[in-house]
Design an enzyme around this catalytic site. Structure first.
Site, PDB file in Angstrom:
ATOM      1  N   LYS A 118       1.137  15.775   4.741  1.00 20.20           N
ATOM      2  CA  LYS A 118       2.495  15.387   4.326  1.00 20.20           C
ATOM      3  C   LYS A 118       2.752  13.902   4.491  1.00 20.20           C
ATOM      4  O   LYS A 118       3.505  13.312   3.726  1.00 20.20           O
ATOM      5  CB  LYS A 118       3.543  16.207   5.084  1.00 20.20           C
ATOM      6  CG  LYS A 118       3.556  17.654   4.632  1.00 20.20           C
ATOM      7  CD  LYS A 118       4.873  18.337   4.926  1.00 20.20           C
ATOM      8  CE  LYS A 118       4.911  19.688   4.221  1.00 20.20           C
ATOM      9  NZ  LYS A 118       6.105  20.446   4.507  1.00 20.20           N
ATOM     10  N   LYS A 202      -2.179  24.927  -2.607  1.00 18.42           N
ATOM     11  CA  LYS A 202      -1.231  26.023  -2.367  1.00 18.42           C
ATOM     12  C   LYS A 202       0.040  25.830  -3.198  1.00 18.42           C
ATOM     13  O   LYS A 202       0.427  24.693  -3.483  1.00 18.42           O
ATOM     14  CB  LYS A 202      -0.932  26.174  -0.878  1.00 18.42           C
ATOM     15  CG  LYS A 202       0.171  25.321  -0.336  1.00 18.42           C
ATOM     16  CD  LYS A 202       0.578  25.735   1.074  1.00 18.42           C
ATOM     17  CE  LYS A 202       1.645  24.760   1.543  1.00 18.42           C
ATOM     18  NZ  LYS A 202       2.820  25.379   2.105  1.00 18.42           N
ATOM     19  N   LYS A 205       6.748  23.901  -2.535  1.00 17.36           N
ATOM     20  CA  LYS A 205       8.085  23.503  -3.004  1.00 17.36           C
ATOM     21  C   LYS A 205       8.090  22.089  -3.545  1.00 17.36           C
ATOM     22  O   LYS A 205       8.881  21.745  -4.413  1.00 17.36           O
ATOM     23  CB  LYS A 205       9.074  23.535  -1.838  1.00 17.36           C
ATOM     24  CG  LYS A 205       9.345  24.894  -1.283  1.00 17.36           C
ATOM     25  CD  LYS A 205      10.250  24.705  -0.082  1.00 17.36           C
ATOM     26  CE  LYS A 205      10.472  25.994   0.645  1.00 17.36           C
ATOM     27  NZ  LYS A 205      10.583  25.778   2.073  1.00 17.36           N
TER      28      LYS A 205
HETATM   29  N1  AQP Z   1       1.767  29.098  -1.040  1.00 20.14           N
HETATM   30  C1  AQP Z   1       2.120  29.878  -0.033  1.00 20.14           C
HETATM   31  N2  AQP Z   1       1.559  31.104   0.126  1.00 20.14           N
HETATM   32  C2  AQP Z   1       1.923  31.912   1.143  1.00 20.14           C
HETATM   33  N3  AQP Z   1       2.865  31.581   2.057  1.00 20.14           N
HETATM   34  C3  AQP Z   1       3.452  30.379   1.948  1.00 20.14           C
HETATM   35  N4  AQP Z   1       4.402  29.744   2.668  1.00 20.14           N
HETATM   36  C4  AQP Z   1       4.658  28.528   2.131  1.00 20.14           C
HETATM   37  N5  AQP Z   1       3.882  28.323   1.061  1.00 20.14           N
HETATM   38  C5  AQP Z   1       3.115  29.457   0.908  1.00 20.14           C
HETATM   39  C6  AQP Z   1       5.053  30.348   3.822  1.00 20.14           C
HETATM   40  O1  AQP Z   1       6.455  30.381   3.590  1.00 20.14           O
HETATM   41  C7  AQP Z   1       7.134  30.244   4.837  1.00 20.14           C
HETATM   42  C8  AQP Z   1       8.204  29.208   4.709  1.00 20.14           C
HETATM   43  O2  AQP Z   1       7.622  27.973   4.369  1.00 20.14           O
HETATM   44  P1  AQP Z   1       8.409  26.641   4.662  1.00 20.14           P
HETATM   45  O3  AQP Z   1       9.456  26.469   3.675  1.00 20.14           O
HETATM   46  O4  AQP Z   1       8.887  26.643   6.029  1.00 20.14           O
HETATM   47  O5  AQP Z   1       7.307  25.586   4.672  1.00 20.14           O
HETATM   48  P2  AQP Z   1       6.404  24.885   3.655  1.00 20.14           P
HETATM   49  O6  AQP Z   1       5.020  25.280   4.027  1.00 20.14           O
HETATM   50  O7  AQP Z   1       6.748  23.478   3.770  1.00 20.14           O
HETATM   51  O8  AQP Z   1       6.732  25.371   2.199  1.00 20.14           O
HETATM   52  P3  AQP Z   1       6.120  24.665   0.993  1.00 20.14           P
HETATM   53  O9  AQP Z   1       6.583  25.484  -0.119  1.00 20.14           O
HETATM   54  O10 AQP Z   1       4.668  24.483   1.095  1.00 20.14           O
HETATM   55  O11 AQP Z   1       6.821  23.237   0.995  1.00 20.14           O
HETATM   56  P4  AQP Z   1       6.128  21.830   0.880  1.00 20.14           P
HETATM   57  O12 AQP Z   1       6.003  21.622  -0.555  1.00 20.14           O
HETATM   58  O13 AQP Z   1       7.117  20.898   1.506  1.00 20.14           O
HETATM   59  O14 AQP Z   1       4.814  21.853   1.596  1.00 20.14           O
HETATM   60  C9  AQP Z   1       6.074  29.895   5.881  1.00 20.14           C
HETATM   61  O15 AQP Z   1       5.780  31.074   6.617  1.00 20.14           O
HETATM   62  C10 AQP Z   1       4.892  29.478   5.063  1.00 20.14           C
HETATM   63  O16 AQP Z   1       3.672  29.773   5.719  1.00 20.14           O
END
Ligand code: AQP
Length: 340
Positions: A118, A202, A205
């Site tokens: 990140k 992966k 968001k």
């Molecule tokens: N691609 C994924 N597959 C399975 N599980 C996922 N999680 C996130 N992406 C995937 C799970 O969703 C929960 C909440 O995630 P979060 O919003 O707290 O965190 P994050 O990992 O920052 O989500 P993103 O979508 O990946 O955001 P960015 O783009 O900022 O990196 C967690 O249990 C996570 O494991």
């Protein structure tokens, strides 16, 4: 007796209100929450303190917090049974995170791959909060002495750190078994949903391409279009999972079908083996719409009723605060702080 066995089972997990809530968040996390609420005392948090480790527009943050609460409710979390609340409403999270920052070692945090991903190349410009994020995550879990944490695979390393922090706290302060060593619940289909544009990254968001993810607010048309455009390959599907080796996009689309239908990959391939994506993609789109449309519709209905969401969150914060207050009072005694 193991350290775990002496603690009352409790589930804790959270989602960041950072917008674009997607299929990976649903399959990797929220859908598991719905099942677990019937198995153990459960707390599902909207982790807004985590969200601000990268810049968030205040108005958007507020709206997105309501959106996650709506998603929890629309997916089937019962606020009478589980506690739904937002992190910033319970100050003990931040308080315990500070204590844990003094327990965790720089070397441990330096090994966290999510920070490296990140922060990118210019680490000097990343917020300090982004670096210490895993200590806050440990505090989220341990402020409730939670024993089980359902997360996607990307959070595995942070969970291991939470266990290390709990263990070191217990050892340093001679408080054997005070904090449980929380167990990650990562098993099952949907633990790692990949981008629709790149089967090796992966679903996320923050991916700049909206076509890389299916969001929980997409309508049927958008879902079908995104699946139609999803990257695949020219081969037909194999009849067993082993045949997906070296085909990340194909493996991802079959994995999504398996997770949504709650079938094994082999069962899906038994049905679709020998067919190409021209036949498989419409079947996947139909299934995704069938499973997600009722959730999106309910989310939209709930987001039009902010007073209801507000009541759920306030009640949840009150119930969560009552638990965290007790754990923090004991923690501070153990650390040697004078009481008020
Ligand atoms: N691609 C994924 N597959 C399975 N599980 C996922 N999680 C996130 N992406 C995937 C799970 O969703 C929960 C909440 O995630 P979060 O919003 O707290 O965190 P994050 O990992 O920052 O989500 P993103 O979508 O990946 O955001 P960015 O783009 O900022 O990196 C967690 O249990 C996570 O494991």
């Amino acid at each position: 007796m193991t350290e775990q066995a002496s603690h009352t089972p409790r589930v804790f997990s959270g989602v960041q209100p950072t917008g674009n809530l997607h299929l990976g968040n649903y399959l990797g996390a929220i859908r598991k929450f719905v099942t677990l609420q019937h198995e153990m005392a459960s707390m599902f948090c909207i982790v807004d303190l985590h969200a601000i480790t990268v810049w968030q527009d205040p108005k958007a943050l507020k709206a997105q917090t309501g959106e996650i609460a709506a998603a929890y409710l629309a997916a089937g979390i019962d606020p009478e049974r589980a506690i739904i609340f937002h992190q910033s409403a319970v100050p003990q999270h931040a308080e315990l995170a500070w204590i844990f920052q003094c327990v965790a070692r720089m070397g441990w945090l330096n090994r966290m791959t999510q920070f490296k991903d990140k922060a990118g190349k210019d680490k000097e410009r990343a917020s300090v909060g982004l670096f210490t994020y895993p200590t806050l995550m440990a505090a989220d879990i341990l402020a409730y002495k939670a024993t089980h944490v359902p997360v996607g695979e990307d959070q595995k390393q942070h969970l291991e750190l939470a266990r290390d922090i709990a263990g070191k706290f217990n050892l340093d302060f001679g408080a054997e078994d005070f904090f449980p060593l929380p167990e990650p619940l990562i098993r099952g289909a949907g633990a790692r949903v990949m981008s629709l544009r790149d089967g090796t990254a992966k679903m996320s968001k923050s991916d700049p391409s909206d076509n890389s993810r299916i969001t929980l607010t997409d309508d049927a048309d958008a879902i079908a279009k995104k699946i139609k455009k999803a990257k695949s390959d020219p081969e037909v599907l194999p009849s067993e999972e082993a045949g997906l080796e070296g085909r990340p996009e194909a493996a991802n689309l079959v994995g999504i079908y398996a997770a949504l239908s709650q079938k094994s990959m082999d069962d899906v391939l038994f049905e679709f083996g020998g067919q190409g994506f021209g036949a498989f993609k419409p079947a996947l789109a139909e299934l995704a719409v069938e499973k997600l449309a009722p959730i999106s519709a309910e989310m939209r209905r709930l987001m039009d009723d902010p007073a209801h969401i507000d009541r759920v969150l306030k009640d949840g914060a009150r119930r969560a605060g009552a638990i965290a207050e007790g754990v923090l009072a004991d923690t501070k005694k153990i650390v040697g702080f004078l009481g008020r």
